[in-house]
Design a protein around this motif. Structure first.
Motif, PDB file in Angstrom:
ATOM      1  N   ALA A  79      80.837  70.648 -33.380  1.00 26.12           N
ATOM      2  CA  ALA A  79      79.821  70.772 -34.427  1.00 26.12           C
ATOM      3  C   ALA A  79      79.557  72.231 -34.758  1.00 26.12           C
ATOM      4  O   ALA A  79      79.270  72.581 -35.911  1.00 26.12           O
ATOM      5  N   ASN A  80      79.660  73.126 -33.762  1.00 26.45           N
ATOM      6  CA  ASN A  80      79.484  74.547 -34.015  1.00 26.45           C
ATOM      7  C   ASN A  80      80.625  75.118 -34.841  1.00 26.45           C
ATOM      8  O   ASN A  80      80.480  76.173 -35.458  1.00 26.45           O
ATOM      9  N   VAL A  81      81.761  74.424 -34.843  1.00 29.23           N
ATOM     10  CA  VAL A  81      82.904  74.862 -35.631  1.00 29.23           C
ATOM     11  C   VAL A  81      82.942  74.162 -36.988  1.00 29.23           C
ATOM     12  O   VAL A  81      83.087  74.796 -38.035  1.00 29.23           O
ATOM     13  N   LYS A  82      82.775  72.838 -36.973  1.00 25.00           N
ATOM     14  CA  LYS A  82      83.006  72.044 -38.181  1.00 25.00           C
ATOM     15  C   LYS A  82      81.783  71.261 -38.673  1.00 25.00           C
ATOM     16  O   LYS A  82      81.894  70.481 -39.618  1.00 25.00           O
ATOM     17  N   GLY A  83      80.638  71.442 -38.034  1.00 24.75           N
ATOM     18  CA  GLY A  83      79.424  70.796 -38.505  1.00 24.75           C
ATOM     19  C   GLY A  83      79.482  69.279 -38.453  1.00 24.75           C
ATOM     20  O   GLY A  83      80.067  68.692 -37.539  1.00 24.75           O
ATOM     21  N   ILE A  84      78.895  68.636 -39.443  1.00 27.34           N
ATOM     22  CA  ILE A  84      78.835  67.170 -39.502  1.00 27.34           C
ATOM     23  C   ILE A  84      80.228  66.567 -39.495  1.00 27.34           C
ATOM     24  O   ILE A  84      80.472  65.523 -38.857  1.00 27.34           O
ATOM     25  N   GLU A  85      81.172  67.197 -40.180  1.00 31.21           N
ATOM     26  CA  GLU A  85      82.540  66.669 -40.224  1.00 31.21           C
ATOM     27  C   GLU A  85      83.164  66.636 -38.830  1.00 31.21           C
ATOM     28  O   GLU A  85      83.948  65.741 -38.509  1.00 31.21           O
ATOM     29  N   GLY A  86      82.828  67.603 -38.003  1.00 31.39           N
ATOM     30  CA  GLY A  86      83.334  67.613 -36.637  1.00 31.39           C
ATOM     31  C   GLY A  86      82.793  66.452 -35.825  1.00 31.39           C
ATOM     32  O   GLY A  86      83.524  65.820 -35.043  1.00 31.39           O
ATOM     33  N   ILE A  87      81.506  66.151 -36.000  1.00 21.58           N
ATOM     34  CA  ILE A  87      80.905  65.014 -35.289  1.00 21.58           C
ATOM     35  C   ILE A  87      81.549  63.711 -35.758  1.00 21.58           C
ATOM     36  O   ILE A  87      81.874  62.829 -34.940  1.00 21.58           O
ATOM     37  N   LYS A  88      81.757  63.585 -37.052  1.00 23.56           N
ATOM     38  CA  LYS A  88      82.395  62.372 -37.592  1.00 23.56           C
ATOM     39  C   LYS A  88      83.808  62.205 -37.041  1.00 23.56           C
ATOM     40  O   LYS A  88      84.256  61.088 -36.774  1.00 23.56           O
TER      41      LYS A  88
END
Length: 574
Positions: free
Chosen positions: A108-117
């Protein structure tokens, strides 16, 4: 339709009709009563329907071996394995872990919401239940730049995901105490869900306030006093045994028959080699047993306790109506795991996964190194005098020393010498801001080269240590070329690199392949670059950018004094 299914289940539970699967002749670990009961376990439609004597369409004679509920890791960052969730599952499921509570704050620190998804979607490919605690602190602090900023409103859209069960570790404990508006908004949003804690330094009335805000768990206890303070206020304590932090053995003696139900196991961060050689929650259980915890109680802490803490309905026990997540072991001493069942299906045997996940790699998870061209002038350190603030590496610790020492200076800038002081740089790599923090580090002992990584907790910017500027710049460029990962440079040549194509912190390649390359690279650090053999080069490097652990750390914004909670210059005023 449901009443027909219910009638069929009841009929099978009564033994009138055969169940789909019966595990016969086993010693069943009962985490409710604390007993070990000999009998059969009947399974149908992925659930346990009966314990006793049963016949099944398929029967497996387990010849007196032990049967446990599937293990639950109560707090883990999948990203620390450097592997995608599906590849991570291939390693941990055969070790008996059938459920994890994951906090994806690294991606999430790298890709934000898209990373969590991405974590949520990739986890759907494998026989492992991945429950998500949404990251509470992205970025972790205001003293660094990450790839995203997640406010309460940003997290709202993910609350509808059935795998989201709560709010991840609230590292911003000062924000809770000082009534920070953003922190309060997040706590309010998750008031009806589980909220994980991360407040090892809080005590007294501040601790009362922290718990009163709705925070339920703590995995950062390292002393018995911290454990007792939190137990008395009703918190669950997660006994952690990971790669960097190994707290279980220090605090396990606090566990007794009266407080046992408030303890869970977690790994937090576990790296590839430790996952392969030690295992995961099975290792925590073994350590607890060696420390004098009764085996059934140790297994209870790995199963029923976390299931109840996190509201995981139908998990954590062997009883009618519970999900058939089961672990077969041949003894309760070394926990030699023979078979693992997920939803009544055999998914692991003799430490081998019996499933092959599909690779799920969205384009938005790759190409995560976005930097401007970095030149020699960008990494020079101005020095008005010879006195420097230097990060001192401490062996076997994430804490660093704050060292003041005279260094070589040439034409008003730091000049390399043979005094075991290297240059360390952190370059922002998410938004192309051009931010570069430059500092000095001692006791890393690197000679004739540089090592670099895009794993730098928690914002995961580029971090490089080197004893000459040329090799530092080559390492930075190599990390850009491979899309993130790890690299080693010596005398102007790239010795070895490990691409981590998913956000620069993970890969979709098998954990065993990643570990083999990582081991080779660590050996090269020791043999070719003379790195201090009492530290793990890349693990140590990753934590040099974390500005919440004393004393000196470096972010893309500069050298940070954690005790003063402020930035300081490398050149120290006389």
């Amino acid at each position: 339709m449901f009443t027909e299914q219910l009638a069929d289940l009841i009929t099978k539970a009564k033994g009138v009709k055969e169940a789909e699967l019966v595990l016969k002749n086993i010693n069943i670990i009962n985490v409710f009563s604390g007993e070990i009961i000999k009998g059969d376990v009947a399974i149908d439609s992925g659930k346990i329907i009966g314990i006793g004597e049963y016949n099944g369409k398929e029967e497996i004679d387990l010849e007196g071996r032990y049967l446990s509920p599937g293990f639950i890791d109560s707090h883990v960052h999948i990203e620390s394995s450097m592997s995608s969730p599906s590849q991570f599952a291939k390693v941990i499921v055969p070790r008996g872990v059938t459920t994890i509570v994951a906090d994806p704050h690294e991606i999430a620190n790298v890709k934000g919401i898209e990373g969590i998804k991405y974590i949520i979607e990739d986890s759907k490919n494998v026989p492992l239940d991945v429950h998500i605690m949404l990251p509470s602190c992205v970025p972790s602090t205001n003293f660094e730049n990450a790839g995203a900023i997640l406010k309460a409103d940003d997290l709202k859209e993910l609350l509808k995901e059935e795998d989201v069960i709560g709010l991840g570790e609230m590292m911003n404990y000062p924000g809770v105490i000082s009534l920070d508006e953003d922190v309060l908004n997040k706590l309010a949003l998750f008031k009806d869900k589980v909220i994980d804690g991360h407040g090892p330094m809080i005590s007294g009335k501040d601790l009362n306030a922290y718990v009163a805000s709705g925070i339920k768990t703590e995995h950062e206890c390292s002393t018995t006093d911290e454990v007792l303070d939190r137990l008395r206020l009703g918190m669950y304590i997660l006994l952690r045994e990971g790669s960097a932090a190994k707290d279980l053995r220090n605090i396990i003696q606090v566990v007794n028959k009266d407080n046992l139900r408030r303890f869970l196991f977690c790994t937090d961060d576990k790296h590839p080699e430790d996952l392969i050689n030690e295992g995961t929650i099975d290792f925590n259980i073994k350590l607890a047993i060696r420390a004098g915890i009764e085996p059934v109680n140790a297994i209870r802490m790995a199963t029923l306790n976390p299931a109840e803490c996190y509201g995981l309905k139908g998990k954590g026990a062997i009883a009618p109506g519970y999900i058939a997540d089961l672990v077969v072991m041949d003894n309760l001493d070394d926990l030699n795991i023979l078979k693992v069942f997920k939803n009544g299906k055999l998914v692991g045997e003799n430490n081998r996964a019996l499933f092959q996940p599909e690779i799920h790699l969205p384009k938005n998870m790759t190409d995560s190194v976005n930097i401007k061209d970095i030149k020699l002038d960008d990494i020079k350190i101005p020095m008005e005098n010879r006195n420097a603030n230097i990060i001192g590496v401490v062996e076997d610790s994430l804490v660093t020393e704050s060292i003041v020492k005279e260094v070589n200076v040439l034409d008003g800038y730091f000049d390399f010498s043979d005094d075991n002081i290297q240059k360390i740089i952190v370059a922002e790599r998410h938004l192309g801001t051009g931010n570069i923090g430059v500092g000095l580090i001692e006791n890393f002992n690197l000679k004739n080269g540089s090592i670099g990584s895009t794993i730098g907790h928690d914002s995961h910017n580029i971090i490089v240590i080197g004893d000459n500027d040329r090799d530092i710049l080559i390492a930075i460029e190599e990390l850009r070329n491979i899309g993130g990962g790890l690299t080693i440079v010596k005398d102007g040549e790239i010795l070895k690199s490990l691409p981590l194509e998913i956000g620069g912190i993970m890969t979709s390649r098998p954990v065993e392949e990643t570990n083999a390359v990582l081991k080779e690279m660590i050996s090269l650090c020791y043999e070719e670059l003379n790195v201090n053999k009492n530290i793990d080069p890349f693990m140590t490097l990753a934590f040099m950018a974390l500005p919440v652990i004393p004393k000196l750390k470096l972010t893309d914004m500069g050298l940070f004094d954690v005790e003063k909670f402020d930035f300081v210059k490398v050149c120290r005023d006389v």
